[in-house]
Design a protein around this motif. Structure first.
Motif, PDB file in Angstrom:
ATOM      1  N   TYR A   1       7.309  28.538  -6.218  1.00  0.00           N
ATOM      2  CA  TYR A   1       6.437  28.531  -5.037  1.00  0.00           C
ATOM      3  C   TYR A   1       5.557  27.291  -4.997  1.00  0.00           C
ATOM      4  O   TYR A   1       5.348  26.691  -3.941  1.00  0.00           O
ATOM      5  CB  TYR A   1       5.563  29.794  -5.005  1.00  0.00           C
ATOM      6  CG  TYR A   1       6.310  31.012  -4.521  1.00  0.00           C
ATOM      7  CD1 TYR A   1       6.686  31.125  -3.187  1.00  0.00           C
ATOM      8  CD2 TYR A   1       6.664  32.035  -5.394  1.00  0.00           C
ATOM      9  CE1 TYR A   1       7.381  32.236  -2.728  1.00  0.00           C
ATOM     10  CE2 TYR A   1       7.366  33.142  -4.959  1.00  0.00           C
ATOM     11  CZ  TYR A   1       7.727  33.243  -3.617  1.00  0.00           C
ATOM     12  OH  TYR A   1       8.418  34.332  -3.176  1.00  0.00           O
ATOM     13  N   ILE A   2       5.031  26.891  -6.152  1.00  0.00           N
ATOM     14  CA  ILE A   2       4.122  25.731  -6.137  1.00  0.00           C
ATOM     15  C   ILE A   2       4.887  24.461  -5.780  1.00  0.00           C
ATOM     16  O   ILE A   2       4.459  23.675  -4.938  1.00  0.00           O
ATOM     17  CB  ILE A   2       3.426  25.564  -7.507  1.00  0.00           C
ATOM     18  CG1 ILE A   2       2.434  26.709  -7.711  1.00  0.00           C
ATOM     19  CG2 ILE A   2       2.690  24.232  -7.567  1.00  0.00           C
ATOM     20  CD1 ILE A   2       1.748  26.665  -9.041  1.00  0.00           C
TER      21      ILE A   2
ATOM     22  N   MET B   1       4.428  22.641  -2.377  1.00  0.00           N
ATOM     23  CA  MET B   1       3.889  21.275  -2.313  1.00  0.00           C
ATOM     24  C   MET B   1       4.794  20.385  -1.474  1.00  0.00           C
ATOM     25  O   MET B   1       4.336  19.553  -0.694  1.00  0.00           O
ATOM     26  CB  MET B   1       3.798  20.682  -3.725  1.00  0.00           C
ATOM     27  CG  MET B   1       2.477  20.919  -4.402  1.00  0.00           C
ATOM     28  SD  MET B   1       1.167  20.092  -3.491  1.00  0.00           S
ATOM     29  CE  MET B   1      -0.240  20.885  -4.232  1.00  0.00           C
TER      30      MET B   1
ATOM     31  N   MET C   1       3.749  10.321  -9.643  1.00  0.00           N
ATOM     32  CA  MET C   1       2.995  10.841 -10.778  1.00  0.00           C
ATOM     33  C   MET C   1       2.526  12.273 -10.512  1.00  0.00           C
ATOM     34  O   MET C   1       2.481  13.107 -11.399  1.00  0.00           O
ATOM     35  CB  MET C   1       1.784   9.950 -11.087  1.00  0.00           C
ATOM     36  CG  MET C   1       2.134   8.567 -11.546  1.00  0.00           C
ATOM     37  SD  MET C   1       3.299   8.510 -12.922  1.00  0.00           S
ATOM     38  CE  MET C   1       2.295   9.097 -14.269  1.00  0.00           C
ATOM     39  N   PHE C   2       2.183  12.544  -9.252  1.00  0.00           N
ATOM     40  CA  PHE C   2       1.719  13.887  -8.885  1.00  0.00           C
ATOM     41  C   PHE C   2       2.834  14.905  -9.096  1.00  0.00           C
ATOM     42  O   PHE C   2       2.675  15.890  -9.810  1.00  0.00           O
ATOM     43  CB  PHE C   2       1.266  13.859  -7.417  1.00  0.00           C
ATOM     44  CG  PHE C   2       0.628  15.129  -6.942  1.00  0.00           C
ATOM     45  CD1 PHE C   2      -0.711  15.385  -7.203  1.00  0.00           C
ATOM     46  CD2 PHE C   2       1.355  16.054  -6.217  1.00  0.00           C
ATOM     47  CE1 PHE C   2      -1.304  16.556  -6.755  1.00  0.00           C
ATOM     48  CE2 PHE C   2       0.763  17.228  -5.772  1.00  0.00           C
ATOM     49  CZ  PHE C   2      -0.567  17.475  -6.042  1.00  0.00           C
TER      50      PHE C   2
ATOM     51  N   ALA D   1       3.997   5.655  -5.546  1.00  0.00           N
ATOM     52  CA  ALA D   1       3.893   5.693  -7.007  1.00  0.00           C
ATOM     53  C   ALA D   1       2.938   6.815  -7.420  1.00  0.00           C
ATOM     54  O   ALA D   1       3.202   7.580  -8.354  1.00  0.00           O
ATOM     55  CB  ALA D   1       3.388   4.357  -7.539  1.00  0.00           C
ATOM     56  N   GLN D   2       1.862   6.915  -6.691  1.00  0.00           N
ATOM     57  CA  GLN D   2       0.894   7.985  -6.937  1.00  0.00           C
ATOM     58  C   GLN D   2       1.544   9.351  -6.741  1.00  0.00           C
ATOM     59  O   GLN D   2       1.345  10.272  -7.530  1.00  0.00           O
ATOM     60  CB  GLN D   2      -0.296   7.738  -5.990  1.00  0.00           C
ATOM     61  CG  GLN D   2      -1.408   8.743  -6.026  1.00  0.00           C
ATOM     62  CD  GLN D   2      -1.143   9.947  -5.151  1.00  0.00           C
ATOM     63  OE1 GLN D   2      -1.341  11.062  -5.585  1.00  0.00           O
ATOM     64  NE2 GLN D   2      -0.674   9.744  -3.937  1.00  0.00           N
TER      65      GLN D   2
ATOM     66  N   GLY E   1       3.888  15.314 -12.852  1.00  0.00           N
ATOM     67  CA  GLY E   1       3.153  16.302 -13.643  1.00  0.00           C
ATOM     68  C   GLY E   1       3.796  17.673 -13.519  1.00  0.00           C
ATOM     69  O   GLY E   1       4.010  18.383 -14.504  1.00  0.00           O
ATOM     70  N   LEU E   2       4.164  18.036 -12.273  1.00  0.00           N
ATOM     71  CA  LEU E   2       4.806  19.333 -12.057  1.00  0.00           C
ATOM     72  C   LEU E   2       6.183  19.394 -12.728  1.00  0.00           C
ATOM     73  O   LEU E   2       6.551  20.411 -13.316  1.00  0.00           O
ATOM     74  CB  LEU E   2       4.957  19.589 -10.554  1.00  0.00           C
ATOM     75  CG  LEU E   2       3.686  20.029  -9.822  1.00  0.00           C
ATOM     76  CD1 LEU E   2       3.901  20.028  -8.324  1.00  0.00           C
ATOM     77  CD2 LEU E   2       3.269  21.423 -10.291  1.00  0.00           C
TER      78      LEU E   2
ATOM     79  N   GLY F   1       0.826  -1.210   0.000  1.00  0.00           N
ATOM     80  CA  GLY F   1       0.000   0.000   0.000  1.00  0.00           C
ATOM     81  C   GLY F   1       0.855   1.253   0.000  1.00  0.00           C
ATOM     82  O   GLY F   1       0.601   2.199  -0.741  1.00  0.00           O
TER      83      GLY F   1
ATOM     84  N   LEU G   1       2.525   1.808  -3.385  1.00  0.00           N
ATOM     85  CA  LEU G   1       1.559   2.308  -4.376  1.00  0.00           C
ATOM     86  C   LEU G   1       1.253   3.773  -4.123  1.00  0.00           C
ATOM     87  O   LEU G   1       1.112   4.571  -5.050  1.00  0.00           O
ATOM     88  CB  LEU G   1       0.271   1.484  -4.339  1.00  0.00           C
ATOM     89  CG  LEU G   1       0.378   0.101  -4.967  1.00  0.00           C
ATOM     90  CD1 LEU G   1      -0.862  -0.720  -4.674  1.00  0.00           C
ATOM     91  CD2 LEU G   1       0.575   0.227  -6.481  1.00  0.00           C
TER      92      LEU G   1
ATOM     93  N   VAL H   1       8.942  21.924 -19.621  1.00  0.00           N
ATOM     94  CA  VAL H   1       8.453  22.668 -20.786  1.00  0.00           C
ATOM     95  C   VAL H   1       8.791  24.142 -20.660  1.00  0.00           C
ATOM     96  O   VAL H   1       9.334  24.765 -21.577  1.00  0.00           O
ATOM     97  CB  VAL H   1       6.933  22.468 -20.950  1.00  0.00           C
ATOM     98  CG1 VAL H   1       6.370  23.433 -21.981  1.00  0.00           C
ATOM     99  CG2 VAL H   1       6.636  21.031 -21.343  1.00  0.00           C
TER     100      VAL H   1
ATOM    101  N   CYS I   1       7.067  17.888 -15.327  1.00  0.00           N
ATOM    102  CA  CYS I   1       6.832  18.011 -16.765  1.00  0.00           C
ATOM    103  C   CYS I   1       6.561  19.477 -17.129  1.00  0.00           C
ATOM    104  O   CYS I   1       7.135  20.009 -18.084  1.00  0.00           O
ATOM    105  CB  CYS I   1       5.668  17.110 -17.132  1.00  0.00           C
ATOM    106  SG  CYS I   1       5.083  17.324 -18.787  1.00  0.00           S
ATOM    107  N   VAL I   2       5.706  20.137 -16.336  1.00  0.00           N
ATOM    108  CA  VAL I   2       5.434  21.556 -16.569  1.00  0.00           C
ATOM    109  C   VAL I   2       6.735  22.352 -16.470  1.00  0.00           C
ATOM    110  O   VAL I   2       7.029  23.212 -17.306  1.00  0.00           O
ATOM    111  CB  VAL I   2       4.396  22.081 -15.542  1.00  0.00           C
ATOM    112  CG1 VAL I   2       4.209  23.578 -15.674  1.00  0.00           C
ATOM    113  CG2 VAL I   2       3.069  21.358 -15.737  1.00  0.00           C
TER     114      VAL I   2
END
Ligand SMILES: [Cu+2]
Lengths: 543, 226
Positions: B164-165, B169, B39-40, B35-36, B43-44, B29, B32, B50, B46-47
């Motif tokens: 900041y984000i 986080m 991914m969270f 892992a979640q 995403g950041l 658990g 996993l 770019v 990746c932003v």
């Protein structure tokens, strides 16, 4: 101790529904079966809210001019319809209701691995749902369920922040449910229940859970950034402020394409169970159906760009995404082939769940097939953002996912409640839903090919006839959906006792648990000695 | 498999057959969940990738305005907290609840120190001198005056939005960790942990190390762009 001979068809005196009676015993229950019922009630409410919104804008579309509502209202209605149906109904539907109820029963466990987390995810869902209702009463939101920037970040004057938060919060409920199921399936199986003896319902939920855990966080962060952008007034995705709107679309569809499989894969699991039982046949090609679920989950992660063929994505990216999209159709086709193979030489019984399952087969095949038209770059440029797309995804989401959900609900209702519903009405509703559905959405394929764009409250006059067909179909569909509410409710009080296994079905939930199951599922820990679907074709049905 | 000994009954939840099964479930658990988390944050990241490619100059200017010294001290503080946490896991496994408690206190103190440094030397001075995206954006003062030249190019605001984000986080994850640590301290006080029962500490340790690793990526991504 004297042996008491009990009638297997009599309901047990103590079961999960009646062993504790206070409201608190429901709201704080750690029992996966009770949590499933909590979800059943809450998602049903959202389903009818979403349905009413659809009924309202279908009425508006009866005439080419905007007379019932103006563009602003219309935009809010279809946006909320999408948000409610996807985030608050379809995503949780089969996993959170049927999955929650059945996974522990099917694998011979007393509960899911983390019961407290399971209850917590219902609360998280309800918090998200409450935010969603707040959006509804504070004027709605008009960006479409996709929250595309810069519409959502700059131009929309509606409550985008709240709607984004509602979707964000609800996402975590989905993540936690998926996590719980993965661990449950890995660690809680009964002795003897090897991976290849698992019901295909379990395989389908396993694949679904992988997507829930790995894809949902990405959309969570994308939506979170939209919310930040609204609050701070900075440009994360707004091109006027240096942001890249295409990046938002990438992040959004990285989740939202796999999300389609979160909605349809559990339905495929239901269909495997229903078809095997009602054809009284061993499932044809078990390993193919099992692995195609996993293949869909994996390949489904690689096709999101097919939503962006006309968004300014590089041509070569589009090419690759197009090829991969063709590829992801293969495992779905394998499943349909194997279900049909299961029907072949089966002793088919036409029960209500079987009628729903047959409806699923046809409608999902059309939905999947038309998806290929949209996955080819050339045809997509013509069909993009037309009613063809609307028809396509409703064939998958309603014709596929909702039909499967209803098939599952009709199949396991006797197990969940211990009662039988009126079977004739059950079959009637399956037929009405099938007719109403096709009447609603088939005309939309034609409208789309004629170029009618989606998301407008008014349209050219020559499209009125088909729109009248569509709206009339929607009314029939509405009746088809209301009917089960009536006879299911009726059955709770007046329905005949179901007995443990009214369908003569295989599986631990039917063979080893009473209807309704006892609070801890099984009287003795089950041991599995045979493969799934060991039907011999001669079982008797007692319904 | 179901031969649960009497002592086990105290902490094996009723729906598990054995302590072994419970342990396996808890570990899987946690992984996993991580892992979640990957991914969270993924995403950041990746932003970030770019926008860094789109605005290389702004990234250089933004990074130059951060103090590598302060960031470096904080990185050290955080790595030390990972060390004390690892000690805590060891003490939990050996049943030394007293030392476990001390290790958790040390970890919590180091975590708080990290947040304090971040606020006192980074977030607050920046906010006061206009280095905060949004309505009040407008870097000035002797620390950030040189940013004024590139401030209007948009890219620089993007750099600080992400700064900041992403660090925010990360800090949020630490603060959630503080809460869990307090619970573990109370349990350690009650002599809860031992060779049979240490999974809660071990799983929290995994979480804490994950949060540290995120920072190990954030530090070069924001402070060391040259
Ligand atoms: Cu897609």
């Amino acid at each position: 101790m004297a042996t008491v001979v009990t009638d297997p068809n009599a309901a047990p005196a103590v079961h999960y529904l009646n062993w504790r009676k206070t409201v608190a015993s429901w709201l704080f229950s750690l029992d996966h079966k009770r949590i499933a019922i909590l979800y059943l009630i809450s998602i049903s409410v959202f389903f009818f809210v979403g349905g009413l919104l659809a009924a309202a804008f279908r009425l508006e579309l009866l005439t080419p001019e905007g007379d019932l509502m103006q563009a602003d209202t219309y935009n809010r209605y279809f946006t909320l319809h999408g948000v409610v149906m996807i985030f608050f109904f379809l995503i949780p539907s089969i996993p959170a209701v049927l999955g929650n109820f059945l996974i522990p029963l099917m694998i011979g466990a007393k509960d899911v691995a983390f019961p407290k987390l399971n209850l917590a995810s219902w609360y998280v869902y309800m918090i998200g749902g409450t935010l969603g209702v707040l959006v509804l009463v504070t004027g709605g939101v008009d960006t479409g369920w996709t929250f595309y920037s810069p519409l959502s970040t700059t131009y929309a004057n509606t409550n985008v922040f709240l709607a984004a938060m509602a979707a964000f919060v609800t996402g975590f409920s989905s993540i936690l449910t998926g996590l719980n199921f993965l661990v449950t399936i890995h660690t809680m199986r009964a002795p003897g229940l090897t991976w290849f003896r698992l019901p295909l319902f379990i395989w389908a939920h396993y694949a679904t859970s992988i997507i829930q855990v790995l894809a949902t966080p990405v959309v969570a962060i994308a939506i979170f950034l939209i919310a930040i952008e609204r609050v701070w007034g900075v440009g994360v995705f707004d091109p006027a402020l240096g942001g890249d709107p295409i990046l938002f679309q990438h992040l959004f569809w990285f989740y939202s394409h796999p999300a389609v499989y979160i909605m349809i894969l559990p339905g495929m699991g239901v269909i495997s169970e229903v078809i095997a039982c009602n054809a009284r046949n061993r499932i044809f090609g078990y390993p193919f159906i099992a692995f195609s679920s996993v293949a869909i989950a994996i390949v489904g992660f690689l096709v999101w760009g097919h939503h962006m063929f006309v968004s300014g994505q590089a041509m070569y990216s589009s090419l690759v995404f197009s090829v991969l999209t063709m590829l992801v159709a293969v495992p779905s086709a394998i499943k349909i082939f194997n279900w049909v193979g299961t029907l072949y030489r089966g002793n088919i019984v036409w029960t209500a769940p079987m009628l729903y399952a047959m409806g699923f087969l046809g409608l999902f095949a059309i939905g999947g097939g038309t998806g290929l038209f949209l996955g080819v770059t050339g045809t997509d440029i013509h069909l993009h953002d037309t009613y063809f797309v609307v028809a396509h995804f409703h064939y998958v989401m309603v014709g596929g996912a909702v039909m499967a959900y209803l098939a599952g609900l009709h199949f396991w209702w006797p197990k969940i409640t211990g009662r039988l519903y009126n079977h004739l009405l059950g079959k009637l509703s399956a037929i009405i839903v099938f007719i109403g559905f096709n009447a609603t959405f088939f005309p939309q394929f034609l409208l789309g090919m004629q170029g009618m764009p989606r998301r407008y409250h008014s349209y050219r006059e020559e499209w009125q006839l088909l729109n009248i067909f569509s709206t009339s179909g929607a009314m029939i569909l509405g009746i088809g959906f209301l009917l089960p509410v009536l006879y299911f409710t009726w059955s709770l009080v007046f329905g005949r006792r179901a007995g443990a296994n009214p369908w003569g079905a295989k599986g631990l939930e039917w063979e080893k648990a009473s209807s309704p199951p006892s609070p801890h599922n099984f009287d003795h820990d089950p041991v599995v000695t045979e493969e799934a679907y060991a039907y011999t074709g001669r079982e008797q049905l007692s319904v | 498999m179901s031969s649960t000994s009497h002592a086990e009954h105290a902490y094996v939840a009723h729906h598990f057959h054995s302590a072994e099964q419970q342990k396996e479930a808890g570990t899987l658990g946690m992984w996993l969940f991580l892992a979640q988390e990957v991914m969270f944050f993924g995403g950041l990241f990746c932003v970030y990738a770019v926008y860094r490619l789109l605005n290389p100059d702004a990234w250089l200017a933004g990074s130059a305005s951060l103090s590598v010294f302060v960031g470096g001290v904080n990185t050290t503080v955080l790595l030390c907290s990972s060390f004390t946490m690892a000690l805590g896991v060891y003490f939990a496994q050996t049943g030394d609840n007293r030392r476990l408690f001390q290790a958790l206190v040390a970890t919590l103190a180091l975590g708080l120190l990290f947040i304090a440094i971040k606020l006192q030397f980074e977030y607050l001075p920046k906010y006061r001198e206009g280095v905060f995206p949004g309505a009040n954006w407008g870097p000035y003062g002797h620390h950030y005056g040189h940013l004024a030249d590139v401030a209007n190019q948009g890219g620089l605001q993007m750099y600080f939005v992400l700064y900041y984000i992403m660090t925010g986080m990360h800090a949020l994850h630490m603060i959630i960790g503080f809460g869990i640590m307090v619970v573990l301290m109370v349990l350690a006080r009650k002599n809860t942990f031992g060779p049979q029962r240490y999974m809660a500490v071990e799983n929290f340790g995994l979480y804490w190390h994950f949060v540290d690793i995120v920072w190990v990526f954030l530090f070069p991504m924001f402070y060391l762009v040259r």
